[in-house]
Design a protein around this motif. Structure first.
Motif, short mmCIF file in Angstrom:
data_model
loop_
_atom_site.label_atom_id
_atom_site.label_comp_id
_atom_site.label_asym_id
_atom_site.label_seq_id
_atom_site.Cartn_x
_atom_site.Cartn_y
_atom_site.Cartn_z
N PHE A 163 6.09 8.58 1.30
CA PHE A 163 5.59 7.20 1.32
C PHE A 163 6.70 6.18 1.08
CE2 PHE A 163 1.53 9.27 -0.05
CZ PHE A 163 0.77 8.86 1.02
N ASN B 229 1.02 3.89 -3.03
CA ASN B 229 0.79 5.33 -2.85
C ASN B 229 1.95 6.14 -3.41
OD1 ASN B 229 -1.74 5.37 -1.66
ND2 ASN B 229 -0.94 5.09 0.40
N GLN C 162 1.72 8.83 -6.55
CA GLN C 162 2.21 10.21 -6.43
C GLN C 162 3.28 10.49 -7.49
OE1 GLN C 162 0.65 12.28 -4.40
NE2 GLN C 162 -0.53 10.58 -3.59
N ARG D 117 0.84 -1.21 0.00
CA ARG D 117 0.00 0.00 0.00
C ARG D 117 0.87 1.26 0.00
NH1 ARG D 117 -2.66 2.75 4.54
NH2 ARG D 117 -1.27 1.40 5.67
#
Length: 186
Positions: free
Chosen positions: A99, A48, A52, A44
């Protein structure tokens, strides 16, 4: 001395063996579930970061398109749009950095940020040159345009006073060309 196991002992040992097997299976299941949860969380986070980074790439391509539009049309609005796209791209890369934990991906994001910052510097240079060009136009061209406009007005008034239709038609054509030039220049 033979040891004789009674049925009671056999049942207790069998029961304890089954409890041990169930405890081992439960521990294996718990560790597997924990590993799956950790793996999903890592996925996850990476997903992410990828989203981005892809958004940043899309905004960078959009900025490049706006620069191309500017080069083709010389409309300063495209410079401002390119700068907005670059600002959005920087924001997306910064989010992706937050992230991403993988060092290879962090390096790729740093490279991407460097490219964006270089383009941002070029855009600022273009904007400065546009402002200087605008100042030159305002200083040199606008007075010349005002003189042309005044001259056309004077000729038009003289032609009307003289009642010369041919001159009036030529003046109308000149005004039309002058208006077209002002639209293109401005």
């Amino acid at each position: 001395a033979e040891s004789v196991m009674t049925t009671k002992h056999k049942i207790v040992i069998g029961f304890l063996f089954m409890v041990a097997v169930q405890a081992a299976l439960a521990a294996f299941g718990w560790f597997s579930l924990n590993n799956a949860t950790t793996g999903f969380n890592d996925y996850r986070v990476s997903a992410n970061a990828a989203v981005q980074a892809n958004s940043a790439d899309a905004l960078l391509r959009e900025a490049k398109d706006r620069v191309n539009n500017f080069v083709q049309t010389l409309k300063p609005d495209f410079v401002a749009q390119a700068q907005n796209s670059l600002a959005g791209s920087i924001e997306q890369v910064q989010r992706a950095r937050g992230f991403e934990t993988d060092s290879t991906q962090q390096n790729a994001l740093s490279t991407q940020m460097t490219r964006i910052k270089e383009m941002e510097g070029l855009m600022k240079s273009v904007e400065e040159k546009l402002l200087r060009a605008d100042a030159v136009v305002n200083k040199k061209m606008n007075p010349a345009a005002a003189q042309i406009n005044q001259r056309l007005t004077d000729i038009n008034a003289a032609a009307r006073d003289a009642g010369n239709a041919e001159v009036l038609a030529l003046i109308d054509d000149a005004y039309s060309i002058f208006t077209d030039l002002r639209v293109v220049a401005g």
